[in-house]
Design an enzyme around this catalytic site. Sequence first.
Site, short mmCIF file in Angstrom:
data_model
loop_
_atom_site.label_atom_id
_atom_site.label_comp_id
_atom_site.label_asym_id
_atom_site.label_seq_id
_atom_site.Cartn_x
_atom_site.Cartn_y
_atom_site.Cartn_z
N HIS A 119 0.85 -1.22 0.00
CA HIS A 119 0.00 0.00 0.00
C HIS A 119 0.87 1.25 0.00
O HIS A 119 0.68 2.16 -0.82
CB HIS A 119 -0.89 -0.02 1.24
N GLU A 120 1.84 1.34 0.93
CA GLU A 120 2.64 2.56 1.05
C GLU A 120 3.43 2.84 -0.22
O GLU A 120 3.57 4.00 -0.64
CB GLU A 120 3.59 2.46 2.25
N HIS A 123 1.68 4.91 -2.64
CA HIS A 123 1.84 6.36 -2.39
C HIS A 123 3.19 6.84 -2.91
O HIS A 123 3.27 7.90 -3.54
CB HIS A 123 1.78 6.64 -0.89
#
Lengths: 367, 82
Positions: A119-120, A123
Amino acid sequence: FVLTQGNPRWEKTDLTYRIENYTPDLSEAEVDHAIEKAFQLWSNVTPLTFTKLPAGQADIMISFVRGDHHDNSPFDGSGGNLAHAFQPGPGIGGDAHFDEDERWTNNYRDYNLYRVAAHELGHSLGLSHSTDIGALMYPNYIFSGDVQLAQDDINGIQTIYGPSKNPTQPTGSQTPEVCDSKLTFDAITTIRGELMFFKDRFYMRANSVYPEVELNFISVFWPSLPSGIEAAYELAERDEIRFFKGSKYWAVLGQDVLRGYPKDIHSSFGFPRTVKHIDAAVSEEDTGKTYFFVANKYWRYDEYKRSMDAGYPKMIAHDFPGIGHKVDAVFKKDGFFYFFHGTRQYKFDAKTKRILSLQKANSWFNC
Amino acid sequence: HSFPVAPETQQQDVETVQKYLEKYYDLKDVGTHIERRRNSGSVVEKLKQMQEFFGLRVTGKPDAETMKVMKQPRCGVPDVAR
């Protein structure tokens, strides 16, 4: 998917990363492996490559820190914020921080590092949070046992960097849309007066109190159940739900999987070895009979005697005329069977052996 | 079938909502007394924005379902551009 405001992106495709420090929760090799796998998810579907640097400044610096770590976004101890990352750019741009006050794992216990890193890094590459609950870029921690990019994540990252040059790039899982006229189901069962519909990793739940259909991961209720349930039925007398996949089945009471499961359908129900899996199942509370549908035949099992009734299997078409030769899912409500095959749903009266109505499979969702 | 909650839990909920919306939905932290803000327009608006984002019932109120989502562990990046 949502792109980060201002559409920040890396102007080169050969990116580097460095793991500045390691959590004591996992071995260094386990951390390296989790982070490497997380990068691979994104490199598999874009032209991006990620090279690990042993020292020096990399594009994406990864670290485990706690509390205030001087980037204007302090962590908050255990729970709450698990990690954060910065959008593409020089310096802190692209960097990913993991809260050392969490316990990092490489299994289903909170919190799976691979899952959070995947997920990170989204970003770090320019994606913001998605409202698609099946996407890795959905903001809340949900771990359903496997980590895969949803089609929503792939669409997002390829909007920024284009597709991978590798012709066999994976496609992502699709989160079902309840009002999609092409929606089909893997299994359906009643549950304490409600209806639960199963599709891939997800359940959809319709009840008369809330107008909206609830869609979430099966693992929210039953973490140890596999995705891709093939059949399910409620044994109301014992307040049990039975889920089938392949030659195995699980029995649950509420949210608890009963001890000793999964069990084998051959030894438990007496199916011949030729039966590899169950297409659909439904149980009648008043008679204690459970109907199992397999290919174009069906069996009838007596829950009281705990044995298959004699004379089975029989042909579906013979006793349930009009519903076709295969059943995806079935349940019984108010005395009527509801058979599902593809996008079709047949309301069937077993007494008169007639079809009362033909509807869309998702007609229960008030679309 | 949720049961009435004890007053102090309500107070905690108000603070949870406040902090969550400041952190992830760009609610301006103007330092005003929390109690008075509970019903302020901006809190209701931001709460609706969060409920819409998560596909919850858009009530503008910190109902049980909304509080459940707010208390789930998550990523520290805001859901809306700051």
